[in-house]
Design a protein around this motif. Sequence first.
Motif, short mmCIF file in Angstrom:
data_model
loop_
_atom_site.label_atom_id
_atom_site.label_comp_id
_atom_site.label_asym_id
_atom_site.label_seq_id
_atom_site.Cartn_x
_atom_site.Cartn_y
_atom_site.Cartn_z
N UNK A 108 -7.41 -20.25 -9.57
CA UNK A 108 -8.78 -19.97 -9.72
C UNK A 108 -9.56 -19.00 -10.30
N UNK A 109 -10.62 -18.94 -10.93
CA UNK A 109 -11.27 -17.90 -11.64
C UNK A 109 -12.23 -17.52 -10.26
N UNK A 110 -12.05 -16.26 -10.01
CA UNK A 110 -12.44 -15.80 -8.52
C UNK A 110 -12.74 -14.31 -8.57
N UNK A 111 -13.84 -13.82 -8.34
CA UNK A 111 -13.86 -12.51 -8.15
C UNK A 111 -13.41 -11.70 -7.17
N UNK A 112 -12.64 -12.63 -6.25
CA UNK A 112 -11.77 -11.86 -5.36
C UNK A 112 -10.27 -11.68 -5.88
N UNK A 113 -9.91 -12.08 -6.89
CA UNK A 113 -8.43 -12.30 -7.56
C UNK A 113 -8.61 -11.48 -8.66
N UNK A 114 -7.44 -10.68 -8.76
CA UNK A 114 -7.10 -9.94 -9.91
C UNK A 114 -5.59 -10.09 -10.19
N UNK A 115 -4.98 -10.26 -11.40
CA UNK A 115 -3.75 -10.62 -11.91
C UNK A 115 -3.16 -9.47 -12.66
N UNK A 116 -2.26 -8.59 -12.40
CA UNK A 116 -1.71 -7.51 -13.12
C UNK A 116 -0.53 -7.93 -13.71
N UNK A 117 -0.66 -7.74 -14.99
CA UNK A 117 0.69 -8.15 -15.96
C UNK A 117 1.68 -7.03 -15.92
N UNK A 118 2.37 -6.59 -14.98
CA UNK A 118 3.34 -5.45 -14.91
C UNK A 118 4.37 -5.62 -14.00
N UNK A 119 5.49 -5.07 -14.13
CA UNK A 119 6.63 -5.12 -13.56
C UNK A 119 6.24 -4.98 -11.97
N UNK A 120 6.93 -5.53 -11.11
CA UNK A 120 6.27 -5.29 -9.68
C UNK A 120 6.78 -3.89 -8.95
N UNK A 121 7.69 -3.33 -9.38
CA UNK A 121 8.27 -1.97 -9.11
C UNK A 121 7.28 -1.17 -9.61
N UNK A 122 6.88 -1.20 -10.87
CA UNK A 122 6.00 -0.35 -11.30
C UNK A 122 4.49 -0.46 -10.51
N UNK A 123 4.18 -1.61 -10.42
CA UNK A 123 2.89 -2.15 -9.68
C UNK A 123 3.05 -1.37 -8.29
N UNK A 124 3.98 -1.33 -7.80
CA UNK A 124 4.07 -0.42 -6.23
C UNK A 124 3.70 1.10 -6.41
N UNK A 125 4.02 1.69 -7.62
CA UNK A 125 3.91 2.99 -7.96
C UNK A 125 2.41 3.61 -8.28
N UNK A 126 1.60 2.43 -8.49
CA UNK A 126 0.27 2.89 -8.81
C UNK A 126 -0.41 3.36 -7.78
N UNK A 127 -1.06 4.49 -7.83
CA UNK A 127 -1.73 5.18 -6.73
C UNK A 127 -2.64 4.21 -5.86
N UNK A 128 -3.41 3.27 -6.42
CA UNK A 128 -4.47 2.51 -5.91
C UNK A 128 -3.95 1.45 -4.98
N UNK A 129 -2.66 1.28 -5.12
CA UNK A 129 -1.87 0.24 -4.39
C UNK A 129 -1.18 0.87 -3.11
N UNK A 130 -1.33 1.98 -3.03
CA UNK A 130 -0.65 2.72 -1.81
C UNK A 130 -1.49 2.69 -0.57
N UNK A 131 -0.94 2.01 0.35
CA UNK A 131 -1.64 2.12 1.84
C UNK A 131 -2.78 0.87 1.70
N UNK A 132 -2.93 0.00 0.88
CA UNK A 132 -4.00 -0.71 0.43
C UNK A 132 -3.91 -2.03 0.95
N UNK A 133 -2.78 -2.69 1.37
CA UNK A 133 -2.62 -4.06 1.60
C UNK A 133 -2.39 -4.54 3.30
N UNK A 134 -3.17 -5.52 3.79
CA UNK A 134 -2.82 -6.00 5.10
C UNK A 134 -1.47 -6.88 4.99
#
Length: 255
Positions: A108-134
Motif C-alpha cells: 500500500x501507498x499509505x500516509x500511515x506507513x513508512x519503510x526504513x531501509x536499515x538493519x533491524x538492529x540499527x533501527x532499534x537504536x534510533x532514538x525516535x523508536x525507543x518506547x514508541x510501539x504498542x
Amino acid sequence: MTSYDDAWSDEEPTMSEASGIRYLHFGTEWVQGAMRVRRPAELVLAYTQQMMAWLLFVAPQKSHSVGILGLGAGSLLRFTLKHTPASVETAEWNPAVTAMCRAFFRLPSNDRSYIDHVDAALWLEKPHNIGRYVALMVDLYDAQAQGPVRESLEFYQGCHRALSPEGGVMTVNLFGNHESFPRNLANIRAAFEGPVLELPEIDAGNRVVLAFRGPVLEATTGQLLDRAAAVEQVCGLPATRWARHLLEQLRQGGA
C-alpha cells in the motif's frame, strides 16, 4: 555484528505463483511471504496470522504506532493497515524486497506507513523508536529460512526498549524444531524479564512467541476472552483459540 550487507549480498528476491497465491523467495525454495492475489490483505500463512496475536492485548488507536522488523511479502503491513487505525513503521534491510512488494505484492501507498531501509538492529537504536510501539512484529530470516538472522540478547533488549512502557507486545517468528529455538527463547526471557508465551507450533514448524512490556497482561480472563471474540469477528482470526491457549500458560506461570 555481521551486517545484512554481508549476510544477504546474494539474496535477491524472486517470485512464484500457484493456485492464486503469489509467493516471495530469496532465490531458494523457502517461502518468505505469500499473498492471495484476489484478496491481498488476507493472511495466507498460518504463522502470519499468529503474528497478529498482539491484538489480544492491545486495542490499537489512531495515535498508536506498530513496528514490523522484516517486510517479507508485506502481509503483516497490509493486514495491519486494513484492520487497525495505527501508523506502521517497517524496518527492511533490502530495498529490492520493497521494490518487489510494490511491483507484485500490492504494497500500500499509505500516509500511515513508512519503510526504513536499515538493519533491524540499527533501527532499534534510533532514538525516535525507543518506547514508541504498542506492537512489534519480528520476522527476520535469510534465504535458508532456518533461524532468525537477529537473535542476540542485545537485539531482544532493543525490542523491549522499542515497546511503549505504557503497554506493548512483541511477537516473533521462530522455528520450534531448529537448534536456534532454545537460544532465542532464553534471550527473550532475559530481555523481557516477565512472562513469555508461545502459540501452538504450526505444521511448517513456525512457533510464534509473545513477550510483553508494561501492564498489558493485567486484563482479567473475561476481558481477554471478550477482546478475543471482537478480534475474531472483525479480523477473521482464530483469536479465541489463541486466548485460551495463552491463558492456560499464564495459569501455569508463563513460559
